[in-house]
Motif scaffolding. Structure first.
Motif, PDB file in Angstrom:
ATOM      1  N   GLY A 225      -6.017  46.467 -19.804  1.00 31.33           N
ATOM      2  CA  GLY A 225      -4.944  45.948 -18.961  1.00 31.33           C
ATOM      3  C   GLY A 225      -4.473  44.576 -19.403  1.00 31.33           C
ATOM      4  N   VAL A 226      -3.484  44.057 -18.699  1.00 29.44           N
ATOM      5  CA  VAL A 226      -2.854  42.778 -19.019  1.00 29.44           C
ATOM      6  C   VAL A 226      -3.558  41.652 -18.259  1.00 29.44           C
ATOM      7  N   LEU A 227      -3.954  40.611 -18.967  1.00 27.64           N
ATOM      8  CA  LEU A 227      -4.470  39.409 -18.315  1.00 27.64           C
ATOM      9  C   LEU A 227      -3.289  38.550 -17.878  1.00 27.64           C
ATOM     10  N   LEU A 228      -3.328  38.120 -16.630  1.00 25.81           N
ATOM     11  CA  LEU A 228      -2.197  37.402 -16.038  1.00 25.81           C
ATOM     12  C   LEU A 228      -2.663  36.086 -15.424  1.00 25.81           C
ATOM     13  N   ILE A 229      -1.852  35.054 -15.586  1.00 24.80           N
ATOM     14  CA  ILE A 229      -2.072  33.790 -14.885  1.00 24.80           C
ATOM     15  C   ILE A 229      -0.932  33.597 -13.902  1.00 24.80           C
ATOM     16  N   GLU A 230      -1.277  33.190 -12.682  1.00 24.92           N
ATOM     17  CA  GLU A 230      -0.273  33.011 -11.637  1.00 24.92           C
ATOM     18  C   GLU A 230      -0.032  31.525 -11.380  1.00 24.92           C
ATOM     19  N   PRO A 231       1.111  30.988 -11.795  1.00 28.93           N
ATOM     20  CA  PRO A 231       1.381  29.565 -11.576  1.00 28.93           C
ATOM     21  C   PRO A 231       1.530  29.225 -10.090  1.00 28.93           C
ATOM     22  N   LYS A 232       1.025  28.053  -9.729  1.00 29.94           N
ATOM     23  CA  LYS A 232       1.246  27.521  -8.382  1.00 29.94           C
ATOM     24  C   LYS A 232       1.164  26.013  -8.439  1.00 29.94           C
ATOM     25  N   PRO A 233       2.100  25.302  -7.812  1.00 27.37           N
ATOM     26  CA  PRO A 233       2.203  23.867  -8.033  1.00 27.37           C
ATOM     27  C   PRO A 233       1.307  22.987  -7.169  1.00 27.37           C
ATOM     28  N   LYS A 234       1.073  23.363  -5.929  1.00 27.73           N
ATOM     29  CA  LYS A 234       0.373  22.479  -4.994  1.00 27.73           C
ATOM     30  C   LYS A 234      -0.123  23.305  -3.817  1.00 27.73           C
ATOM     31  N   GLU A 235      -0.828  22.656  -2.915  1.00 31.54           N
ATOM     32  CA  GLU A 235      -1.375  23.338  -1.756  1.00 31.54           C
ATOM     33  C   GLU A 235      -2.311  24.460  -2.184  1.00 31.54           C
ATOM     34  N   PRO A 236      -3.615  24.263  -2.199  1.00 32.82           N
ATOM     35  CA  PRO A 236      -4.267  23.216  -1.398  1.00 32.82           C
ATOM     36  C   PRO A 236      -4.484  21.875  -2.097  1.00 32.82           C
ATOM     37  N   THR A 237      -4.479  21.803  -3.430  1.00 34.31           N
ATOM     38  CA  THR A 237      -4.709  20.504  -4.051  1.00 34.31           C
ATOM     39  C   THR A 237      -3.400  19.728  -4.177  1.00 34.31           C
ATOM     40  N   LYS A 238      -3.539  18.446  -4.416  1.00 39.24           N
ATOM     41  CA  LYS A 238      -2.355  17.592  -4.572  1.00 39.24           C
ATOM     42  C   LYS A 238      -1.546  18.005  -5.794  1.00 39.24           C
ATOM     43  N   HIS A 239      -2.265  18.312  -6.873  1.00 38.03           N
ATOM     44  CA  HIS A 239      -1.613  18.771  -8.099  1.00 38.03           C
ATOM     45  C   HIS A 239      -2.494  19.829  -8.753  1.00 38.03           C
ATOM     46  N   LEU A 263       2.278  36.070 -17.470  1.00 38.33           N
ATOM     47  CA  LEU A 263       2.351  35.396 -16.174  1.00 38.33           C
ATOM     48  C   LEU A 263       2.635  36.364 -15.044  1.00 38.33           C
ATOM     49  N   ASN A 264       2.025  36.075 -13.906  1.00 33.66           N
ATOM     50  CA  ASN A 264       2.345  36.746 -12.648  1.00 33.66           C
ATOM     51  C   ASN A 264       3.145  35.743 -11.824  1.00 33.66           C
ATOM     52  N   ILE A 265       4.446  35.946 -11.725  1.00 36.36           N
ATOM     53  CA  ILE A 265       5.338  34.976 -11.077  1.00 36.36           C
ATOM     54  C   ILE A 265       5.481  35.306  -9.598  1.00 36.36           C
ATOM     55  N   GLU A 266       5.247  34.307  -8.756  1.00 30.58           N
ATOM     56  CA  GLU A 266       5.427  34.477  -7.312  1.00 30.58           C
ATOM     57  C   GLU A 266       6.634  33.686  -6.829  1.00 30.58           C
ATOM     58  N   ALA A 267       7.440  34.319  -5.987  1.00 33.62           N
ATOM     59  CA  ALA A 267       8.657  33.679  -5.482  1.00 33.62           C
ATOM     60  C   ALA A 267       8.359  32.391  -4.734  1.00 33.62           C
ATOM     61  N   ASN A 268       7.410  32.420  -3.801  1.00 41.79           N
ATOM     62  CA  ASN A 268       7.121  31.263  -2.971  1.00 41.79           C
ATOM     63  C   ASN A 268       6.525  30.118  -3.789  1.00 41.79           C
ATOM     64  N   LYS A 289       6.638  36.259 -21.609  1.00 40.30           N
ATOM     65  CA  LYS A 289       5.442  36.107 -20.799  1.00 40.30           C
ATOM     66  C   LYS A 289       5.591  36.704 -19.396  1.00 40.30           C
ATOM     67  N   LEU A 290       6.662  37.453 -19.144  1.00 37.97           N
ATOM     68  CA  LEU A 290       6.866  38.026 -17.815  1.00 37.97           C
ATOM     69  C   LEU A 290       6.057  39.317 -17.700  1.00 37.97           C
ATOM     70  N   GLY A 291       4.893  39.208 -17.023  1.00 34.81           N
ATOM     71  CA  GLY A 291       3.994  40.349 -16.960  1.00 34.81           C
ATOM     72  C   GLY A 291       3.956  41.052 -15.623  1.00 34.81           C
ATOM     73  N   SER A 292       4.101  40.295 -14.518  1.00 33.64           N
ATOM     74  CA  SER A 292       3.997  40.885 -13.192  1.00 33.64           C
ATOM     75  C   SER A 292       4.633  39.941 -12.182  1.00 33.64           C
ATOM     76  N   ILE A 293       4.813  40.430 -10.948  1.00 34.29           N
ATOM     77  CA  ILE A 293       5.538  39.659  -9.931  1.00 34.29           C
ATOM     78  C   ILE A 293       4.848  39.786  -8.584  1.00 34.29           C
ATOM     79  N   ASP A 294       4.702  38.659  -7.883  1.00 33.25           N
ATOM     80  CA  ASP A 294       4.309  38.659  -6.481  1.00 33.25           C
ATOM     81  C   ASP A 294       5.575  38.520  -5.647  1.00 33.25           C
ATOM     82  N   ALA A 295       5.865  39.558  -4.890  1.00 28.40           N
ATOM     83  CA  ALA A 295       7.123  39.639  -4.146  1.00 28.40           C
ATOM     84  C   ALA A 295       6.938  39.068  -2.738  1.00 28.40           C
ATOM     85  N   ASN A 296       7.523  37.904  -2.516  1.00 30.34           N
ATOM     86  CA  ASN A 296       7.526  37.307  -1.185  1.00 30.34           C
ATOM     87  C   ASN A 296       8.643  36.273  -1.117  1.00 30.34           C
ATOM     88  N   ARG A 297       8.628  35.450  -0.127  1.00 27.69           N
ATOM     89  CA  ARG A 297       9.554  34.321  -0.048  1.00 27.69           C
ATOM     90  C   ARG A 297       8.918  33.250   0.815  1.00 27.69           C
TER      91      ARG A 297
END
Length: 435
Positions: A225-239, A263-268, A289-297
């Motif tokens: 399978g595909v190894l994916l990293i999901e970016p997230k900028p903050k919350e819970p840590t400051k950075h 990458l697993n890209i999440e809208a929120n 690098k577009l591998g998967s998507i987390d669908a939300n808002r």
């Protein structure tokens, strides 16, 4: 016979249907650009938000009582297996996703945890024998337990690093056992709260070492399978070190991991980083690098990860334009979305998923209609780079500063062509309004 929901399966009835419990735009077998609609998406239900959400938040106690939550934690885990399969069957969704801690109680040690996981995984395998429901991707929860308060791979304590590694090892093995299409790594607390107290150079190296171990174990066990990293900028840590698509891609490149992860890209998460959802999808797409998507808002008036069901058709249309340009995604679309704390009925889970599925399906239809018009407008905007000698030389790096100075030194450059943004917005509205 369904155990938890007294419902018939949700079916496609078309946009003129007045039936709430039906799909107006999601027609799974409809062919779009040579591919069935369902195959554009591989929609999946998220174990944690759908079965684990009990309506608790930092300001209030639980509001939801779910029939699969029993007294014994292992009994609850086994009941949830039946519940997730039932929900998938009712909604016509063929995939689900989970964290390891979603499907089994942890216990005091990793050995205890693995024993519980083995029992639940056996139950999942039994259910799969009589169903077409499959695993989209698995992951390990490396952020909830107190041991991860200062990170997992980036923790200052090597025993925490070791525990996190043991969790990922087993979660990756389970994902392979269940034929998952991918495995996601999300650094829930891989960041810092106080920069002066942080050895950033060491933490970055530790994170890189951890990811390299993931790749090594993937290859050792033969996971395809595909190894994916999901970016997230903050919350819970400051950075967080996985702030957005650009920072993750730069990190992967620095440590020679770019060939191993997508990458697993999440809208929120995109909006929390100060980007649009489509921006993050675009950046991942043009870097392959577009591998998967987390669908939300999210809610733009709230500064945290609200994980709401996606209902903004403008946003889903622009997202699906990127997906079409990418030829689809390697893994799928996971509804990393939860009903609101005050939405306490079981039926609210059904409503939320129907709304999200239809919103993305309509977005796919509209983006497919729009793409040729958009492509023509973009091509015209940059046409001078392709049909003039100057433009061609700049693209092909066949010209230098001295040449450019000689070319332009006596030329007045005062006007530019109109962007025509208002025309594009008018065209977009025209397509959306007619559905």
């Amino acid at each position: 016979m369904f155990m938890y929901f007294n419902l018939e399966k949700i079916l496609y009835e078309g946009k003129n249907s007045k039936k709430i419990l039906s799909y107006k735009f999601y027609n799974p077998d409809e062919i779009i650009e040579g591919k069935k609609m369902k195959d554009w998406f591989n929609f999946s239900i998220a174990y944690w938000h759908t079965l684990g959400n009990i309506g608790m938040d930092p300001f209030g106690a639980p509001t939801m009582k779910r029939p699969w939550n029993l007294k014994d934690p292992l009994d609850t885990a086994l009941a949830k297996v039946d519940a997730i399969f039932e929900l998938c069957e009712i909604l016509g969704i063929e995939f689900f996703t989970f964290h390891d801690t979603d499907i089994a109680p942890e216990g005091k040690t990793i050995k205890d945890f693995n024993n519980s996981l083995d029992k639940v995984v056996d139950k999942i395998k039994e259910n799969m024998k009589t169903s077409n429901i499959k695993l989209l991707w698995g992951t390990a929860n490396l952020f909830f337990h107190p041991r991860y308060a200062q990170g997992a791979a980036t923790s200052p304590d090597p025993e925490v690093f070791a525990y996190a590694a043991a969790q990922v090892k087993r979660a990756l093995e389970i994902t392979k056992e269940l034929n998952g299409l991918g495995y996601v790594l999300w650094g829930g607390r891989e960041g810092y709260d106080n920069l002066l107290l942080t050895n950033s150079e060491l933490e970055e190296k530790l994170l890189a070492n951890f990811l390299q171990m993931v790749v090594e174990h993937k290859n050792k066990i033969g996971f395809k399978g595909v190894l994916l990293i999901e970016p997230k900028p903050k919350e819970p840590t400051k950075h967080q070190y996985d702030f957005d698509a650009a920072s993750v891609i730069a990190f992967l490149s620095k440590y020679n991991l770019e060939k191993d992860f997508k990458l697993n890209i999440e809208a929120n998460h995109a909006t929390l980083a100060g980007h649009t959802f489509s921006h993050e999808l675009r950046y991942a797409r043009i870097n392959n690098k577009l591998g998967s998507i987390d669908a939300n808002r999210g809610d733009l008036l709230l500064g945290w990860d609200t994980d709401q069901f996606p209902t903004n058709v403008y946003e889903t249309t622009m997202a699906m334009y990127e997906v079409i340009k990418n030829g689809g995604v390697d893994v799928g679309f996971n509804f990393d979305a939860k009903v609101r704390r005050a939405s306490t009925d079981l039926m609210d889970l059904i409503y939320g998923h129907i709304g999200g599925i239809d919103s993305f399906s309509l977005g796919l239809r509209i983006a497919n209609e729009l793409k040729n018009e958009i492509d023509k407008m973009v091509k015209k905007r940059y046409e001078k780079y392709y049909n003039t000698m100057l433009g061609k030389k700049i693209i092909n790096k066949e010209i230098n500063f001295d040449d450019l100075f000689e070319y332009i030194k006596e030329t007045e450059v005062e006007t530019i062509e109109s962007l025509k943004q208002e025309l594009l917005e008018l065209i977009l509205n025209m397509h959306i309004f007619r559905g």
